[in-house]
Scaffold this motif. Structure first.
Motif, PDB file in Angstrom:
ATOM      1  N   LEU A 135       0.836  -1.197   0.000  1.00  0.00           N
ATOM      2  CA  LEU A 135       0.000   0.000   0.000  1.00  0.00           C
ATOM      3  C   LEU A 135       0.874   1.251   0.000  1.00  0.00           C
ATOM      4  O   LEU A 135       0.577   2.226  -0.691  1.00  0.00           O
ATOM      5  N   GLN A 136       1.949   1.228   0.779  1.00  0.00           N
ATOM      6  CA  GLN A 136       2.870   2.369   0.823  1.00  0.00           C
ATOM      7  C   GLN A 136       3.414   2.674  -0.574  1.00  0.00           C
ATOM      8  O   GLN A 136       3.443   3.841  -1.005  1.00  0.00           O
ATOM      9  N   GLU A 137       3.810   1.646  -1.302  1.00  0.00           N
ATOM     10  CA  GLU A 137       4.326   1.837  -2.659  1.00  0.00           C
ATOM     11  C   GLU A 137       3.262   2.430  -3.574  1.00  0.00           C
ATOM     12  O   GLU A 137       3.548   3.332  -4.373  1.00  0.00           O
ATOM     13  N   ASP A 138       2.016   1.948  -3.441  1.00  0.00           N
ATOM     14  CA  ASP A 138       0.942   2.462  -4.293  1.00  0.00           C
ATOM     15  C   ASP A 138       0.582   3.901  -3.936  1.00  0.00           C
ATOM     16  O   ASP A 138       0.263   4.708  -4.812  1.00  0.00           O
ATOM     17  N   LEU A 139       0.624   4.235  -2.648  1.00  0.00           N
ATOM     18  CA  LEU A 139       0.333   5.608  -2.228  1.00  0.00           C
ATOM     19  C   LEU A 139       1.386   6.575  -2.767  1.00  0.00           C
ATOM     20  O   LEU A 139       1.054   7.669  -3.236  1.00  0.00           O
ATOM     21  N   ILE A 140       2.642   6.188  -2.700  1.00  0.00           N
ATOM     22  CA  ILE A 140       3.716   7.041  -3.217  1.00  0.00           C
ATOM     23  C   ILE A 140       3.544   7.227  -4.726  1.00  0.00           C
ATOM     24  O   ILE A 140       3.692   8.346  -5.244  1.00  0.00           O
ATOM     25  N   ARG A 141       3.201   6.139  -5.424  1.00  0.00           N
ATOM     26  CA  ARG A 141       2.953   6.233  -6.862  1.00  0.00           C
ATOM     27  C   ARG A 141       1.815   7.196  -7.160  1.00  0.00           C
ATOM     28  O   ARG A 141       1.913   8.053  -8.053  1.00  0.00           O
ATOM     29  N   LEU A 142       0.738   7.093  -6.395  1.00  0.00           N
ATOM     30  CA  LEU A 142      -0.428   7.939  -6.603  1.00  0.00           C
ATOM     31  C   LEU A 142      -0.121   9.400  -6.312  1.00  0.00           C
ATOM     32  O   LEU A 142      -0.543  10.303  -7.043  1.00  0.00           O
ATOM     33  N   SER A 148       1.709  15.563  -5.493  1.00  0.00           N
ATOM     34  CA  SER A 148       1.613  15.875  -4.063  1.00  0.00           C
ATOM     35  C   SER A 148       2.509  14.902  -3.304  1.00  0.00           C
ATOM     36  O   SER A 148       3.147  14.022  -3.889  1.00  0.00           O
ATOM     37  N   LYS A 149       2.549  15.068  -1.972  1.00  0.00           N
ATOM     38  CA  LYS A 149       3.469  14.265  -1.176  1.00  0.00           C
ATOM     39  C   LYS A 149       2.889  14.011   0.208  1.00  0.00           C
ATOM     40  O   LYS A 149       2.270  14.887   0.810  1.00  0.00           O
ATOM     41  N   LEU A 150       3.120  12.798   0.704  1.00  0.00           N
ATOM     42  CA  LEU A 150       2.699  12.439   2.061  1.00  0.00           C
ATOM     43  C   LEU A 150       3.912  12.454   2.989  1.00  0.00           C
ATOM     44  O   LEU A 150       4.993  12.003   2.617  1.00  0.00           O
ATOM     45  N   VAL A 151       3.710  12.995   4.190  1.00  0.00           N
ATOM     46  CA  VAL A 151       4.749  12.897   5.217  1.00  0.00           C
ATOM     47  C   VAL A 151       4.633  11.511   5.855  1.00  0.00           C
ATOM     48  O   VAL A 151       3.545  11.061   6.198  1.00  0.00           O
ATOM     49  N   HIS A 152       5.746  10.824   5.989  1.00  0.00           N
ATOM     50  CA  HIS A 152       5.794   9.479   6.557  1.00  0.00           C
ATOM     51  C   HIS A 152       4.774   8.542   5.905  1.00  0.00           C
ATOM     52  O   HIS A 152       3.855   8.044   6.568  1.00  0.00           O
ATOM     53  N   PRO A 153       4.916   8.273   4.607  1.00  0.00           N
ATOM     54  CA  PRO A 153       3.962   7.380   3.927  1.00  0.00           C
ATOM     55  C   PRO A 153       3.888   5.984   4.557  1.00  0.00           C
ATOM     56  O   PRO A 153       2.857   5.325   4.482  1.00  0.00           O
ATOM     57  N   GLU A 154       4.982   5.558   5.205  1.00  0.00           N
ATOM     58  CA  GLU A 154       4.963   4.242   5.844  1.00  0.00           C
ATOM     59  C   GLU A 154       3.977   4.214   7.010  1.00  0.00           C
ATOM     60  O   GLU A 154       3.292   3.206   7.243  1.00  0.00           O
ATOM     61  N   LEU A 155       3.878   5.338   7.746  1.00  0.00           N
ATOM     62  CA  LEU A 155       2.928   5.408   8.863  1.00  0.00           C
ATOM     63  C   LEU A 155       1.498   5.550   8.353  1.00  0.00           C
ATOM     64  O   LEU A 155       0.557   4.999   8.942  1.00  0.00           O
ATOM     65  N   VAL A 156       1.339   6.279   7.252  1.00  0.00           N
ATOM     66  CA  VAL A 156       0.011   6.423   6.649  1.00  0.00           C
ATOM     67  C   VAL A 156      -0.484   5.056   6.183  1.00  0.00           C
ATOM     68  O   VAL A 156      -1.632   4.672   6.436  1.00  0.00           O
ATOM     69  N   ALA A 157       0.402   4.295   5.515  1.00  0.00           N
ATOM     70  CA  ALA A 157       0.024   2.964   5.035  1.00  0.00           C
ATOM     71  C   ALA A 157      -0.310   2.032   6.199  1.00  0.00           C
ATOM     72  O   ALA A 157      -1.258   1.238   6.126  1.00  0.00           O
ATOM     73  N   LYS A 158       0.453   2.139   7.279  1.00  0.00           N
ATOM     74  CA  LYS A 158       0.190   1.311   8.459  1.00  0.00           C
ATOM     75  C   LYS A 158      -1.156   1.665   9.074  1.00  0.00           C
ATOM     76  O   LYS A 158      -1.945   0.764   9.423  1.00  0.00           O
ATOM     77  N   ALA A 159      -1.450   2.946   9.203  1.00  0.00           N
ATOM     78  CA  ALA A 159      -2.721   3.386   9.790  1.00  0.00           C
ATOM     79  C   ALA A 159      -3.904   2.937   8.942  1.00  0.00           C
ATOM     80  O   ALA A 159      -4.915   2.468   9.465  1.00  0.00           O
ATOM     81  N   ILE A 160      -3.775   3.066   7.617  1.00  0.00           N
ATOM     82  CA  ILE A 160      -4.867   2.666   6.726  1.00  0.00           C
ATOM     83  C   ILE A 160      -5.077   1.162   6.776  1.00  0.00           C
ATOM     84  O   ILE A 160      -6.215   0.678   6.839  1.00  0.00           O
ATOM     85  N   THR A 161      -3.991   0.397   6.761  1.00  0.00           N
ATOM     86  CA  THR A 161      -4.100  -1.063   6.819  1.00  0.00           C
ATOM     87  C   THR A 161      -4.810  -1.510   8.087  1.00  0.00           C
ATOM     88  O   THR A 161      -5.738  -2.334   8.049  1.00  0.00           O
ATOM     89  N   GLN A 162      -4.408  -0.952   9.225  1.00  0.00           N
ATOM     90  CA  GLN A 162      -5.039  -1.330  10.488  1.00  0.00           C
ATOM     91  C   GLN A 162      -6.494  -0.896  10.533  1.00  0.00           C
ATOM     92  O   GLN A 162      -7.361  -1.634  11.012  1.00  0.00           O
ATOM     93  N   LEU A 163      -6.771   0.294  10.009  1.00  0.00           N
ATOM     94  CA  LEU A 163      -8.140   0.800   9.990  1.00  0.00           C
ATOM     95  C   LEU A 163      -9.049  -0.097   9.158  1.00  0.00           C
ATOM     96  O   LEU A 163     -10.141  -0.471   9.598  1.00  0.00           O
TER      97      LEU A 163
END
Length: 206
Positions: A135-142, A148-163
């Motif tokens: 998911l992190q790789e796909d978010l960075i691609r998107l 645009s850019k996400l701060v700490h995409p690894e944490l964003v991907a972790k939060a989304i996965t758990q959610l």
């Protein structure tokens, strides 16, 4: 001689399917006996040992297999998305669809992740880590596509996965109309996570 009604040979996939046939929404793989699985697969118990040393080994391989299948399904769905809203909606809708898929891969991960043994939970956690990484790789691609850019995409991907997995565990026994309501709320929460991570980039710049 081969016993009437029993197969002479068996594949791992057939044993996996036999186990999936026997477990329901409230039943963990750990509650199965080797003899039950062998009977469902139509083999003699001794034939089971040609592929697995015990039920636990079958269960962990089945969890890994289920994770791989689901990751492929979700990754293909996300590859078709090019906008933030579409990737969120597509991912959540596909996730919900998989709750009732005949293969039972998602329900297996959800059940064993919350009610399974420690070794089963560890196996599910490993699969969630893979979900998170992809998911992190796909978010960075998107984000690059949308400039645009996400701060700490690894944490964003972790939060989304758990959610999303928590959402799945919550709605698995709910009727479809209630599932859709929870899914819509989940999509809003994911957008909030993404917008927050994007806004943090602006804060850091200024």
């Amino acid at each position: 001689m081969r016993t009437v009604g029993r197969k002479a040979t068996i594949t791992k996939d057939e044993l996996f399917q036999a186990a999936l046939n026997l477990i329901g929404p409230q039943k963990s793989i750990s509650s199965l006996s080797l003899r039950e699985v062998a009977r469902e697969a139509g083999i003699a118990p001794n034939s089971f040992y040609r592929h697995f040393k015990d039920i636990d080994e079958l269960a962990i391989e089945l969890i890994d297999r289920s994770g791989i299948v689901l990751r492929q399904i979700l990754h293909k769905a996300r590859l078709k998305a090019s906008k933030q809203n579409s990737i969120i909606r597509t991912s959540v809708e596909v996730f919900i669809e998989q709750l009732d898929a005949d293969e039972g891969n998602l329900s297996l991960l959800l059940r064993e992740g919350y009610t399974g043994s420690i070794s089963y939970k560890d196996a599910v956690e490993s699969q969630l880590n893979y979900f998170q990484q992809e998911l992190q790789e796909d978010l960075i691609r998107l984000e690059r596509l949308n400039h645009s850019k996400l701060v700490h995409p690894e944490l964003v991907a972790k939060a989304i996965t758990q959610l999303v997995f928590n959402m799945g565990a919550k709605v698995i026994d709910l009727p479809m109309i209630e599932r859709k309501e929870v899914a819509e709320q989940t999509m809003i929460m994911i957008r909030m996570l993404l917008e927050g991570a994007r806004a943090m980039d602006d804060v850091l710049i200024h």
